[in-house]
Design an enzyme around this catalytic site. Structure first.
Site, PDB file in Angstrom:
ATOM      1  N   GLU A 158      -5.199  -0.523  -8.154  1.00  0.00           N
ATOM      2  CA  GLU A 158      -4.255   0.495  -8.621  1.00  0.00           C
ATOM      3  C   GLU A 158      -3.072  -0.237  -9.264  1.00  0.00           C
ATOM      4  OE1 GLU A 158      -4.348   4.331  -5.739  1.00  0.00           O
ATOM      5  OE2 GLU A 158      -3.826   2.474  -4.701  1.00  0.00           O
TER       6      GLU A 158
ATOM      7  N   SER B 242       0.834  -1.208   0.000  1.00  0.00           N
ATOM      8  CA  SER B 242       0.000   0.000   0.000  1.00  0.00           C
ATOM      9  C   SER B 242       0.856   1.241   0.000  1.00  0.00           C
ATOM     10  CB  SER B 242      -0.841   0.073   1.278  1.00  0.00           C
ATOM     11  OG  SER B 242      -1.546  -1.089   1.475  1.00  0.00           O
TER      12      SER B 242
ATOM     13  N   HIS C  96      -2.253  -2.885  -6.521  1.00  0.00           N
ATOM     14  CA  HIS C  96      -2.775  -2.644  -5.178  1.00  0.00           C
ATOM     15  C   HIS C  96      -4.273  -2.892  -5.136  1.00  0.00           C
ATOM     16  CE1 HIS C  96      -3.710   0.257  -1.700  1.00  0.00           C
ATOM     17  NE2 HIS C  96      -3.372  -0.912  -1.230  1.00  0.00           N
TER      18      HIS C  96
ATOM     19  N   ASN D  46      -4.783   5.828  -1.114  1.00  0.00           N
ATOM     20  CA  ASN D  46      -4.380   6.015   0.284  1.00  0.00           C
ATOM     21  C   ASN D  46      -3.872   7.433   0.557  1.00  0.00           C
ATOM     22  OD1 ASN D  46      -5.141   3.603   1.392  1.00  0.00           O
ATOM     23  ND2 ASN D  46      -3.190   2.594   0.968  1.00  0.00           N
TER      24      ASN D  46
HETATM   25  N1  CAA Z   1     -16.425 -11.564   0.163  1.00  0.00           N
HETATM   26  C1  CAA Z   1     -17.400 -11.575  -0.775  1.00  0.00           C
HETATM   27  N2  CAA Z   1     -18.478 -10.753  -0.723  1.00  0.00           N
HETATM   28  C2  CAA Z   1     -18.587  -9.937   0.334  1.00  0.00           C
HETATM   29  C3  CAA Z   1     -17.615  -9.876   1.364  1.00  0.00           C
HETATM   30  C4  CAA Z   1     -16.497 -10.731   1.243  1.00  0.00           C
HETATM   31  N3  CAA Z   1     -15.501 -10.741   2.146  1.00  0.00           N
HETATM   32  N4  CAA Z   1     -17.988  -8.936   2.269  1.00  0.00           N
HETATM   33  C5  CAA Z   1     -19.155  -8.421   1.810  1.00  0.00           C
HETATM   34  N5  CAA Z   1     -19.504  -9.023   0.653  1.00  0.00           N
HETATM   35  C6  CAA Z   1     -20.666  -8.705  -0.197  1.00  0.00           C
HETATM   36  C7  CAA Z   1     -21.940  -9.236   0.413  1.00  0.00           C
HETATM   37  O1  CAA Z   1     -22.201 -10.558  -0.035  1.00  0.00           O
HETATM   38  C8  CAA Z   1     -22.963  -8.263  -0.116  1.00  0.00           C
HETATM   39  O2  CAA Z   1     -23.327  -8.560  -1.426  1.00  0.00           O
HETATM   40  P1  CAA Z   1     -24.830  -8.241  -1.969  1.00  0.00           P
HETATM   41  O3  CAA Z   1     -25.086  -6.778  -1.725  1.00  0.00           O
HETATM   42  O4  CAA Z   1     -24.774  -8.602  -3.439  1.00  0.00           O
HETATM   43  O5  CAA Z   1     -25.707  -9.147  -1.158  1.00  0.00           O
HETATM   44  C9  CAA Z   1     -22.195  -6.938  -0.191  1.00  0.00           C
HETATM   45  O6  CAA Z   1     -20.825  -7.293  -0.254  1.00  0.00           O
HETATM   46  C10 CAA Z   1     -22.473  -6.098   1.008  1.00  0.00           C
HETATM   47  O7  CAA Z   1     -22.135  -6.852   2.170  1.00  0.00           O
HETATM   48  P2  CAA Z   1     -22.912  -6.803   3.552  1.00  0.00           P
HETATM   49  O8  CAA Z   1     -24.390  -6.664   3.304  1.00  0.00           O
HETATM   50  O9  CAA Z   1     -22.438  -7.925   4.411  1.00  0.00           O
HETATM   51  O10 CAA Z   1     -22.334  -5.557   4.306  1.00  0.00           O
HETATM   52  P3  CAA Z   1     -22.261  -4.076   3.881  1.00  0.00           P
HETATM   53  O11 CAA Z   1     -23.380  -3.663   2.981  1.00  0.00           O
HETATM   54  O12 CAA Z   1     -22.058  -3.390   5.167  1.00  0.00           O
HETATM   55  O13 CAA Z   1     -20.913  -4.016   3.023  1.00  0.00           O
HETATM   56  C11 CAA Z   1     -18.608  -3.731   2.719  1.00  0.00           C
HETATM   57  C12 CAA Z   1     -19.694  -4.405   3.538  1.00  0.00           C
HETATM   58  C13 CAA Z   1     -18.561  -4.366   1.325  1.00  0.00           C
HETATM   59  C14 CAA Z   1     -17.303  -3.987   3.452  1.00  0.00           C
HETATM   60  C15 CAA Z   1     -18.931  -2.208   2.583  1.00  0.00           C
HETATM   61  O14 CAA Z   1     -19.227  -1.682   3.858  1.00  0.00           O
HETATM   62  C16 CAA Z   1     -17.811  -1.402   1.968  1.00  0.00           C
HETATM   63  O15 CAA Z   1     -17.614  -1.397   0.767  1.00  0.00           O
HETATM   64  N6  CAA Z   1     -17.053  -0.689   2.838  1.00  0.00           N
HETATM   65  C17 CAA Z   1     -15.929   0.153   2.402  1.00  0.00           C
HETATM   66  C18 CAA Z   1     -14.720  -0.698   2.203  1.00  0.00           C
HETATM   67  C19 CAA Z   1     -13.535   0.103   1.758  1.00  0.00           C
HETATM   68  O16 CAA Z   1     -13.527   1.322   1.706  1.00  0.00           O
HETATM   69  N7  CAA Z   1     -12.473  -0.636   1.422  1.00  0.00           N
HETATM   70  C20 CAA Z   1     -11.198  -0.031   1.064  1.00  0.00           C
HETATM   71  C21 CAA Z   1     -10.290  -0.099   2.254  1.00  0.00           C
HETATM   72  S1  CAA Z   1      -8.734   0.640   1.906  1.00  0.00           S
HETATM   73  C22 CAA Z   1      -7.816  -0.639   1.372  1.00  0.00           C
HETATM   74  O17 CAA Z   1      -8.192  -1.759   1.316  1.00  0.00           O
HETATM   75  C23 CAA Z   1      -6.466  -0.296   0.892  1.00  0.00           C
HETATM   76  C24 CAA Z   1      -5.358  -0.107   1.830  1.00  0.00           C
HETATM   77  O18 CAA Z   1      -4.229  -0.142   1.363  1.00  0.00           O
HETATM   78  C25 CAA Z   1      -5.518   0.185   3.255  1.00  0.00           C
END
Ligand code: CAA
Length: 287
Positions: A154, A121, A142, A193
């Site tokens: 990315e 990252s 990424h 990030n």
């Molecule tokens: N694997 C597969 N599918 C998943 C999953 C997983 N681990 N987690 C969630 N899902 C799917 C669910 O099946 C669901 O699908 P449907 O809508 O088709 O039914 C959908 O994603 C939504 O899941 P939930 O209903 O359980 O929960 P939610 O609506 O609260 O979503 C979330 C959860 C997808 C995590 C959502 O909250 C989200 O997108 N959050 C933001 C995440 C984000 O910003 N990520 C970037 C982080 S930064 C990074 O990663 C980089 C770094 O270098 C730090």
């Protein structure tokens, strides 16, 4: 350009397991390497549990899950990756650990056209590239957490990356893994990030100073700005240790105070309150 069929993933934590899962579901033969047999077994369990959740939620059939599992193998012997055409490193966000993986990978890979990608990252891709004897074949890819859900990758060319390796990484990410890509500069934090981390750290400072409670900060951003989750919930998802490591690399590169990890974040990491993966972060989670 022929498709990649033999894919390797180093590290099977949150990110590595997600990458391996997506690749196996998309039909690739995947070997996942971890540093010990215990970690390799835990990695297999993590991927299997995620595939099982997919079946329970009606996203996958039992046959999809079984086919994906049959395409995956797990090892603690890096030498098993010798014939891979594309390898991605997704080990802990620590420079020395990543450098050592790249040095070792360089010794075992036999295909001269292999592409070595890093899911770092925040560590300069060029530093990892020059640790190998094939810096032109190293590129940043990424991914975002959760990998099966987030569409973006990315793509980060280092100063040393060849046009061919970059093309191969882009087409692998889009055509084979089905993701969308943006090109990002080889600067700590890349694009996403560089914008996200100062925001997350500002939320920690707001809580640290007693100005607002975590649930109010999160509800504010969820309901006020339609973010899927607020910054503290997101930190719990990313892992506080990973967020701290990313912030430290960005701070080291730019000496920008907004990138400095606040004391509360550092103390929570020291206490083992790492977020969802440890059962406790800004919120408590079931085991
Ligand atoms: N694997 C597969 N599918 C998943 C999953 C997983 N681990 N987690 C969630 N899902 C799917 C669910 O099946 C669901 O699908 P449907 O809508 O088709 O039914 C959908 O994603 C939504 O899941 P939930 O209903 O359980 O929960 P939610 O609506 O609260 O979503 C979330 C959860 C997808 C995590 C959502 O909250 C989200 O997108 N959050 C933001 C995440 C984000 O910003 N990520 C970037 C982080 S930064 C990074 O990663 C980089 C770094 O270098 C730090």
């Amino acid at each position: 350009m022929p498709d990649i069929s033999r894919f390797g993933v180093i590290g099977c934590g949150l990110m590595g397991s997600g990458i391996a899962e997506v690749a196996a579901l998309r039909g690739l033969d995947v070997i996942v390497a971890e540093s010990t047999p215990e970690l390799a077994a835990a990695g297999r369990d993590r991927v299997a549990a995620s595939l099982d959740r997919g079946v329970l939620r009606g996203k996958l059939t039992g046959a999809d899950r079984d086919r994906a599992l049959a395409r995956l193998s797990f090892t603690h012997d890096l030498g098993k990756l010798a014939d891979r055409q594309f390898v991605i490193e997704a080990v802990a966000e620590r420079r020395e650990v990543k450098l050592e993986v790249f040095r070792q990978l360089d010794k075992v890979l036999t295909d001269p056209d292999v592409v070595l990608a890093t899911n770092t990252s925040s560590i300069p891709v060029v530093d990892l590239a020059v640790a190998t004897g094939r810096a032109s074949r190293v590129v940043g890819l990424h991914f975002f957490n959760p990998v099966p859900v987030q569409k973006l990758i990315e793509v980060i060319p280092a100063l040393t990356t060849s046009a061919d390796a970059l093309d191969r990484a882009r087409s692998f990410a889009t055509e084979q893994l089905g993701k969308e890509v943006i090109q990002a500069p080889d600067r700590s934090g890349f694009v996403v990030n560089a914008l996200l981390v100062p925001y997350l750290l500002a939320a920690v400072r707001m809580v640290e100073s007693g100005a607002a409670r975590p649930e109010d900060v999160d509800r504010g951003m969820e309901l006020g700005c339609a973010h899927p989750m607020g910054p503290l919930r997101l930190l719990d998802l990313i892992g506080l240790d990973t967020a701290q490591a990313v912030a430290e690399s960005m701070y080291e590169e730019f000496k920008e105070p907004l990138y400095a990890a606040p004391p509360l974040l550092q103390r929570m990491v020291a206490a083992g309150h790492l977020g969802r993966k440890s059962g406790r972060g800004f919120y408590a989670y079931d085991a």
